[in-house]
Design a protein around this motif. Structure first.
Motif, PDB file in Angstrom:
ATOM      1  N   ALA A  43       0.476  -1.013  -0.428  1.00 16.10           N
ATOM      2  CA  ALA A  43       0.251   0.110  -0.201  1.00 16.10           C
ATOM      3  C   ALA A  43       0.783   1.280   0.075  1.00 16.10           C
ATOM      4  CB  ALA A  43      -1.115  -0.057   1.048  1.00 16.10           C
ATOM      5  N   ALA A  44       2.435   1.559   0.862  1.00 16.07           N
ATOM      6  CA  ALA A  44       3.110   2.845   0.961  1.00 16.07           C
ATOM      7  C   ALA A  44       3.088   2.477  -0.411  1.00 16.07           C
ATOM      8  CB  ALA A  44       3.748   2.084   1.744  1.00 16.07           C
ATOM      9  N   GLU A  45       3.680   1.651  -1.319  1.00 14.16           N
ATOM     10  CA  GLU A  45       4.700   1.427  -2.509  1.00 14.16           C
ATOM     11  C   GLU A  45       4.042   2.396  -3.668  1.00 14.16           C
ATOM     12  OE1 GLU A  45       7.107  -0.543  -5.390  1.00 14.16           O
ATOM     13  OE2 GLU A  45       6.486  -1.356  -3.571  1.00 14.16           O
ATOM     14  N   ARG A  46       2.790   1.556  -3.264  1.00 13.16           N
ATOM     15  CA  ARG A  46       1.248   1.506  -4.618  1.00 13.16           C
ATOM     16  C   ARG A  46       0.611   3.171  -4.540  1.00 13.16           C
ATOM     17  NH1 ARG A  46      -0.084   3.118  -8.195  1.00 13.16           N
ATOM     18  NH2 ARG A  46      -2.299   2.592  -8.980  1.00 13.16           N
ATOM     19  N   LEU A  47       0.628   4.014  -2.923  1.00 12.70           N
ATOM     20  CA  LEU A  47      -0.079   5.015  -2.983  1.00 12.70           C
ATOM     21  C   LEU A  47       1.160   6.466  -2.602  1.00 12.70           C
ATOM     22  CD1 LEU A  47      -2.479   3.196  -2.076  1.00 12.70           C
ATOM     23  CD2 LEU A  47      -3.042   6.002  -1.089  1.00 12.70           C
ATOM     24  N   GLY A  48       2.447   5.681  -2.689  1.00  9.41           N
ATOM     25  CA  GLY A  48       3.243   7.019  -2.913  1.00  9.41           C
ATOM     26  C   GLY A  48       3.770   7.236  -1.398  1.00  9.41           C
ATOM     27  N   PHE A  49       3.847   6.841  -0.320  1.00 13.08           N
ATOM     28  CA  PHE A  49       3.898   6.952   1.169  1.00 13.08           C
ATOM     29  C   PHE A  49       5.447   5.952   1.005  1.00 13.08           C
ATOM     30  CE2 PHE A  49      -0.441   9.030   0.818  1.00 13.08           C
ATOM     31  CZ  PHE A  49       0.186  10.180   1.236  1.00 13.08           C
ATOM     32  N   GLU A  50       5.875   6.613   2.492  1.00 10.49           N
ATOM     33  CA  GLU A  50       7.531   5.742   2.711  1.00 10.49           C
ATOM     34  C   GLU A  50       6.106   4.467   3.903  1.00 10.49           C
ATOM     35  OE1 GLU A  50      10.244   9.016   4.363  1.00 10.49           O
ATOM     36  OE2 GLU A  50       9.116   7.829   5.630  1.00 10.49           O
ATOM     37  N   ALA A  51       5.296   4.541   4.366  1.00  9.74           N
ATOM     38  CA  ALA A  51       4.341   3.697   5.607  1.00  9.74           C
ATOM     39  C   ALA A  51       3.071   3.450   5.201  1.00  9.74           C
ATOM     40  CB  ALA A  51       5.007   4.257   6.011  1.00  9.74           C
ATOM     41  N   ALA A  52       2.855   2.574   5.547  1.00 11.14           N
ATOM     42  CA  ALA A  52       1.301   2.253   6.389  1.00 11.14           C
ATOM     43  C   ALA A  52       0.628   1.877   7.533  1.00 11.14           C
ATOM     44  CB  ALA A  52       0.609   2.059   4.683  1.00 11.14           C
ATOM     45  N   LEU A  53      -0.559   1.761   7.881  1.00 12.12           N
ATOM     46  CA  LEU A  53      -0.933   0.856   9.158  1.00 12.12           C
ATOM     47  C   LEU A  53      -1.748   0.454   8.954  1.00 12.12           C
ATOM     48  CD1 LEU A  53       0.015   0.492  11.671  1.00 12.12           C
ATOM     49  CD2 LEU A  53      -1.035   2.182  12.484  1.00 12.12           C
ATOM     50  N   PHE A  54      -2.662  -1.059   9.084  1.00  8.77           N
ATOM     51  CA  PHE A  54      -3.488  -1.487   8.213  1.00  8.77           C
ATOM     52  C   PHE A  54      -4.485  -1.440   9.758  1.00  8.77           C
ATOM     53  CE2 PHE A  54      -6.115  -5.636   8.858  1.00  8.77           C
ATOM     54  CZ  PHE A  54      -6.801  -5.138   7.990  1.00  8.77           C
ATOM     55  N   THR A  55      -5.688  -0.979   9.711  1.00  6.34           N
ATOM     56  CA  THR A  55      -6.704  -0.308  11.112  1.00  6.34           C
ATOM     57  C   THR A  55      -8.010  -1.174  10.646  1.00  6.34           C
ATOM     58  OG1 THR A  55      -7.636   1.787  10.532  1.00  6.34           O
ATOM     59  CG2 THR A  55      -5.610   1.911  10.903  1.00  6.34           C
ATOM     60  N   PRO A  56      -8.709  -1.932  11.710  1.00 13.17           N
ATOM     61  CA  PRO A  56     -10.098  -2.190  11.537  1.00 13.17           C
ATOM     62  C   PRO A  56     -11.156  -1.252  10.502  1.00 13.17           C
ATOM     63  CG  PRO A  56      -8.992  -2.030  13.429  1.00 13.17           C
ATOM     64  CD  PRO A  56      -8.215  -1.340  13.098  1.00 13.17           C
ATOM     65  N   THR A  57     -11.342  -0.088  11.325  1.00 10.86           N
ATOM     66  CA  THR A  57     -11.750   1.275  10.255  1.00 10.86           C
ATOM     67  C   THR A  57     -11.139   2.134   9.920  1.00 10.86           C
ATOM     68  OG1 THR A  57     -12.165   1.763  12.699  1.00 10.86           O
ATOM     69  CG2 THR A  57     -13.950   0.141  12.332  1.00 10.86           C
ATOM     70  N   GLY A  58     -11.984   2.743   9.005  1.00 13.74           N
ATOM     71  CA  GLY A  58     -11.939   4.000   8.581  1.00 13.74           C
ATOM     72  C   GLY A  58     -11.998   5.087   9.493  1.00 13.74           C
ATOM     73  N   THR A  59     -12.877   5.498  10.808  1.00 19.79           N
ATOM     74  CA  THR A  59     -12.705   6.195  11.852  1.00 19.79           C
ATOM     75  C   THR A  59     -12.434   6.057  12.694  1.00 19.79           C
ATOM     76  OG1 THR A  59     -15.706   5.701  11.490  1.00 19.79           O
ATOM     77  CG2 THR A  59     -14.260   6.236  13.665  1.00 19.79           C
ATOM     78  N   GLN A  60     -10.911   4.856  12.688  1.00 21.59           N
ATOM     79  CA  GLN A  60     -10.058   4.810  13.477  1.00 21.59           C
ATOM     80  C   GLN A  60      -8.676   5.844  12.509  1.00 21.59           C
ATOM     81  OE1 GLN A  60      -7.345   1.471  14.885  1.00 21.59           O
ATOM     82  NE2 GLN A  60      -8.785   1.238  17.000  1.00 21.59           N
ATOM     83  N   ALA A  61      -8.585   5.181  11.548  1.00 19.01           N
ATOM     84  CA  ALA A  61      -7.501   5.447  10.663  1.00 19.01           C
ATOM     85  C   ALA A  61      -7.724   7.160  10.376  1.00 19.01           C
ATOM     86  CB  ALA A  61      -8.151   5.602   8.964  1.00 19.01           C
ATOM     87  N   ASN A  62      -8.670   7.893  10.634  1.00 20.03           N
ATOM     88  CA  ASN A  62      -9.361   9.086  10.608  1.00 20.03           C
ATOM     89  C   ASN A  62      -9.410   9.076  12.034  1.00 20.03           C
ATOM     90  OD1 ASN A  62      -9.594   9.811   7.634  1.00 20.03           O
ATOM     91  ND2 ASN A  62     -12.373   8.985   8.382  1.00 20.03           N
ATOM     92  N   LEU A  63      -9.128   9.233  12.691  1.00 19.29           N
ATOM     93  CA  LEU A  63      -8.991   9.344  14.004  1.00 19.29           C
ATOM     94  C   LEU A  63      -7.441   9.819  14.506  1.00 19.29           C
ATOM     95  CD1 LEU A  63      -9.294  10.372  17.024  1.00 19.29           C
ATOM     96  CD2 LEU A  63      -9.426   8.007  17.259  1.00 19.29           C
ATOM     97  N   LEU A  64      -6.565   8.608  13.994  1.00 17.67           N
ATOM     98  CA  LEU A  64      -5.401   8.575  14.209  1.00 17.67           C
ATOM     99  C   LEU A  64      -4.574   9.635  13.467  1.00 17.67           C
ATOM    100  CD1 LEU A  64      -4.632   4.293  13.940  1.00 17.67           C
ATOM    101  CD2 LEU A  64      -4.490   5.758  16.129  1.00 17.67           C
ATOM    102  N   ALA A  65      -4.988   9.745  12.594  1.00 16.84           N
ATOM    103  CA  ALA A  65      -4.670  10.806  12.345  1.00 16.84           C
ATOM    104  C   ALA A  65      -4.457  11.991  12.286  1.00 16.84           C
ATOM    105  CB  ALA A  65      -4.990  11.214  10.316  1.00 16.84           C
ATOM    106  N   ILE A  66      -5.923  12.166  12.772  1.00 19.64           N
ATOM    107  CA  ILE A  66      -5.723  13.895  13.486  1.00 19.64           C
ATOM    108  C   ILE A  66      -4.931  14.292  15.222  1.00 19.64           C
ATOM    109  CG2 ILE A  66      -7.477  15.182  15.129  1.00 19.64           C
ATOM    110  CD1 ILE A  66      -9.562  14.246  12.786  1.00 19.64           C
ATOM    111  N   MET A  67      -5.110  12.438  15.740  1.00 14.19           N
ATOM    112  CA  MET A  67      -4.611  12.480  16.717  1.00 14.19           C
ATOM    113  C   MET A  67      -2.951  12.356  16.782  1.00 14.19           C
ATOM    114  SD  MET A  67      -6.913  10.115  19.389  1.00 14.19           S
ATOM    115  CE  MET A  67      -5.712  10.528  20.469  1.00 14.19           C
TER     116      MET A  67
END
Length: 337
Positions: A43-67
């Motif tokens: 995912a990181a390579e495909r979307l052009g980032f250094e790293a990626a993190l698998f999360t259970p939900t989109g809600t948690q992914a957005n919350l992790l980003a904001i925090m």
């Protein structure tokens, strides 16, 4: 049942189920799950980032980003209609102690950057510190232009803000724009991607960013209860969704356009087909019989959400035949009622 409520209702394919059954797994909290690690690296390579993190939900992914971008007492700017402001339980404020500053979305889904400029707080201890601008693409089925996102990047650079994208349906945006996904992601410090909407995975989202950013998010994921153990069972299906799901999204868009055109022919409904850009169609019921319509369709095995407007979503479990069944049932309802 034919379900037009959301693209979250998709069921895993036979290939996904087989991959899940045969997935090589380990304890992901220890970083030992090879299937999760492979998904994140791909995912990181495909979307052009250094790293990626698998999360259970989109809600948690957005919350992790904001925090991860903001600390307690900080603030993020977002749209009044943003999912991470309106539909995610107030998590940024409740769990992150981060203040949202919503700004009215423009008709095309964007945020007026001049309004955003005026919303940035002065460097004064009376105010929360503005740290982040959060955009959404797609938003309500609308697609942000690449040029606008380029402007948003310049805006954030000018004002020393981080830029996050709630990209739950970012691949729909890329398909509708006719560009590679990296032509969108290149402008952002972080991006969340939902794998369980149009891409078809049963569970899971991704958060992408720099290695340092993902390291902070990983710690917060554990704090928020998102550390899953043998998560490779889920990541196996997610990998297939990420690789194959984008290749068929044009079918969902075509079915949505077909549906919008058909609904526009029904006098009792107010539909503008030109507004359907991706896989979401909106229709207003002129005679306020949306709930009656919902009940009549349910009796025929068709599920919708009766709001104002009604929202119809096409996805991999809805083909052209299903759209025709829906249109025929709606026409019959108004003709006989």
């Amino acid at each position: 049942m034919i379900d037009f409520r959301s693209d979250t209702v998709t069921r895993p394919t036979a290939e996904m189920r087989a991959a899940m059954a045969n997935a090589e797994v380990g304890d992901d909290v220890y970083g030992d799950d090879p299937t999760v690690n492979s998904l994140q690296a791909y995912a990181a390579e495909r979307l052009g980032f250094e790293a990626a993190l698998f999360t259970p939900t989109g809600t948690q992914a957005n919350l992790l980003a904001i925090m991860s971008h903001c600390g307690r007492g900080d603030e993020y700017l977002c749209g009044q209609s943003a999912h991470n402001y309106r539909y995610e339980g107030g998590g940024a404020a409740v769990l992150g102690s981060v203040q949202p500053q919503p700004i009215e979305n423009e008709p095309n889904g964007s945020i007026d950057l001049e309004k955003a400029r005026k919303a940035i707080k002065a460097d004064d201890f009376h105010f929360a510190r503005t740290r982040l601008l959060s955009l959404e693409n797609t938003i309500g089925g609308k697609v942000l232009s690449v040029d606008y996102q380029r402007q948003a990047r310049a805006f954030c650079d000018e004002h020393q803000l981080q830029l996050h994208l709630d990209g739950a349906r970012i691949f729909n945006a890329a398909v509708a724009t006719g560009c590679d996904i990296t032509e969108i992601t290149r402008y952002y410090d972080s991006v969340s991607v939902c794998l369980s909407k149009g891409l078809g995975a049963p569970v899971g989202s991704l958060l992408l960013g720099s290695k340092d950013f993902i390291s902070r998010a990983l710690r917060l994921r554990k704090m928020l209860g998102g550390g899953m153990r043998q998560a490779g069972i889920l990541a196996a299906a997610a990998r297939i969704a990420l690789e194959q799901g984008p290749l068929r999204l044009h079918e969902d868009h075509a079915n949505a356009a077909y549906l919008a055109a058909g609904l526009a022919e029904i006098p009792a409904l107010d539909v503008d087909p030109s507004l359907t850009k991706t896989n979401i169609v909106y229709a207003r019921c002129r005679n306020r019989r949306a709930n009656e319509l919902k009940k009549a369709l349910a009796a025929q095995g068709i599920i919708i959400t009766a709001g104002d407007p009604i929202r119809f979503v096409t996805h991999l479990d809805v083909d052209r035949s299903a759209v025709n069944q829906l249109l025929a049932a709606i026409e019959r309802f108004y003709r006989e009622g």
